[in-house]
Motif scaffolding. Structure first.
Motif, short mmCIF file in Angstrom:
data_model
loop_
_atom_site.label_atom_id
_atom_site.label_comp_id
_atom_site.label_asym_id
_atom_site.label_seq_id
_atom_site.Cartn_x
_atom_site.Cartn_y
_atom_site.Cartn_z
N ALA A 1 0.85 -1.20 0.00
CA ALA A 1 0.00 0.00 0.00
C ALA A 1 0.89 1.24 0.00
CB ALA A 1 -0.92 0.01 1.21
N GLU A 2 0.38 2.30 -0.60
CA GLU A 2 1.14 3.54 -0.74
C GLU A 2 0.68 4.63 0.22
OE1 GLU A 2 0.31 4.30 -4.79
OE2 GLU A 2 1.65 2.74 -5.51
N HIS A 3 -0.52 4.49 0.76
CA HIS A 3 -1.07 5.52 1.65
C HIS A 3 -1.81 4.83 2.79
CE1 HIS A 3 -4.04 9.03 2.40
NE2 HIS A 3 -2.96 9.16 3.15
N PHE A 4 -1.51 5.25 4.00
CA PHE A 4 -2.16 4.73 5.18
C PHE A 4 -2.84 5.88 5.91
CE2 PHE A 4 1.56 2.16 4.29
CZ PHE A 4 1.02 0.89 4.26
N ASP A 5 -4.04 5.65 6.40
CA ASP A 5 -4.78 6.68 7.11
C ASP A 5 -5.11 6.16 8.51
OD1 ASP A 5 -6.58 8.53 8.15
OD2 ASP A 5 -7.54 8.87 6.23
N VAL A 6 -4.46 6.74 9.51
CA VAL A 6 -4.73 6.36 10.90
C VAL A 6 -5.28 7.56 11.68
CG1 VAL A 6 -3.07 4.47 10.96
CG2 VAL A 6 -2.32 6.77 11.59
N HIS B 1 -9.91 3.94 14.85
CA HIS B 1 -10.98 2.93 14.91
C HIS B 1 -11.48 2.58 13.51
CE1 HIS B 1 -12.86 6.86 14.93
NE2 HIS B 1 -13.90 6.30 14.38
N LEU B 2 -11.13 3.37 12.49
CA LEU B 2 -11.49 3.11 11.09
C LEU B 2 -10.27 3.40 10.22
CD1 LEU B 2 -13.78 2.32 9.12
CD2 LEU B 2 -14.32 4.75 8.96
N PRO B 3 -9.20 2.61 10.37
CA PRO B 3 -7.98 2.87 9.62
C PRO B 3 -8.12 2.43 8.18
CG PRO B 3 -7.74 0.85 10.83
CD PRO B 3 -9.09 1.44 11.22
N GLY B 4 -7.19 2.86 7.36
CA GLY B 4 -7.23 2.44 5.97
C GLY B 4 -5.87 2.49 5.32
N GLY B 5 -5.76 1.75 4.24
CA GLY B 5 -4.58 1.77 3.41
C GLY B 5 -5.03 1.61 1.98
N PHE B 6 -4.42 2.35 1.09
CA PHE B 6 -4.78 2.17 -0.31
C PHE B 6 -3.57 2.42 -1.17
CE2 PHE B 6 -5.49 6.70 0.19
CZ PHE B 6 -5.09 7.24 -1.00
N GLY B 7 -3.72 2.11 -2.42
CA GLY B 7 -2.62 2.20 -3.37
C GLY B 7 -2.61 0.91 -4.13
N GLU B 8 -1.51 0.21 -4.07
CA GLU B 8 -1.39 -1.07 -4.73
C GLU B 8 -1.88 -2.13 -3.75
OE1 GLU B 8 2.19 -3.42 -6.75
OE2 GLU B 8 2.25 -1.24 -6.95
N LEU B 9 -3.17 -2.43 -3.80
CA LEU B 9 -3.79 -3.32 -2.82
C LEU B 9 -3.53 -4.78 -3.16
CD1 LEU B 9 -7.25 -1.57 -2.46
CD2 LEU B 9 -5.30 -1.36 -0.95
N THR B 10 -3.00 -5.50 -2.22
CA THR B 10 -2.82 -6.93 -2.38
C THR B 10 -3.17 -7.60 -1.06
OG1 THR B 10 -0.51 -6.81 -1.71
CG2 THR B 10 -0.97 -6.70 -4.07
N GLY B 11 -3.60 -8.82 -1.12
CA GLY B 11 -3.95 -9.54 0.10
C GLY B 11 -5.16 -8.92 0.76
N ILE B 12 -5.17 -8.89 2.06
CA ILE B 12 -6.28 -8.33 2.81
C ILE B 12 -5.91 -6.89 3.17
CG2 ILE B 12 -7.65 -8.48 4.91
CD1 ILE B 12 -7.07 -11.49 4.89
N CYS B 13 -6.72 -5.96 2.73
CA CYS B 13 -6.41 -4.55 2.97
C CYS B 13 -7.71 -3.77 3.06
CB CYS B 13 -5.56 -4.01 1.84
SG CYS B 13 -5.18 -2.27 1.99
N ALA B 14 -7.84 -2.98 4.08
CA ALA B 14 -8.99 -2.08 4.17
C ALA B 14 -8.57 -0.77 3.55
CB ALA B 14 -9.38 -1.86 5.62
N GLY B 15 -9.35 -0.24 2.63
CA GLY B 15 -8.96 0.99 1.95
C GLY B 15 -9.88 2.14 2.30
N GLN B 16 -9.30 3.30 2.51
CA GLN B 16 -10.09 4.49 2.77
C GLN B 16 -9.36 5.67 2.17
OE1 GLN B 16 -10.96 5.33 6.86
NE2 GLN B 16 -11.49 7.42 6.42
N HIS B 17 -9.92 6.28 1.18
CA HIS B 17 -9.34 7.46 0.56
C HIS B 17 -9.92 8.67 1.28
CE1 HIS B 17 -8.84 10.63 -2.41
NE2 HIS B 17 -7.85 9.91 -2.89
#
Length: 86
Positions: free
Chosen positions: A51-56, A60-76
């Motif tokens: 992932a290229e971007h993480f949002d913490v 309680h609702l974190p996210g990661g997005f970018g090059e998603l692989t495997g299990i990843c919660a995404g939040q832009h």
């Protein structure tokens, strides 16, 4: 994680972001709850190493997005509580 930090950007007390190695960005939000945010970020980085971007900013609702692989919660930042599982 500290060894991965290249820059810290502070626009206001609740708009802190980090630039990490490998062109990764972390939206941290405010300085409140730093220990929880650090633990959440560590878990996100392990779960989504590409992932290229993480949002913490809301740990309680974190996210990661970018090059998603495997299990990843995404939040832009422009998506209201949208979560993507790939």
């Amino acid at each position: 994680m500290a060894s991965d930090a290249k820059a810290i950007r502070v626009l206001s007390y609740d708009a802190i972001s980090l630039r990490l190695t490998r062109d990764r960005v972390v939206t941290w939000g405010s300085g409140e709850g730093g220990a929880v945010k650090a633990r959440v970020l560590t878990a996100l980085m392990k779960a989504s190493p590409k992932a290229e971007h993480f949002d913490v900013s809301a740990p309680h609702l974190p996210g990661g997005f970018g090059e998603l692989t495997g299990i990843c919660a995404g939040q832009h930042p422009g998506w209201s509580a949208l979560r993507v599982i790939t």
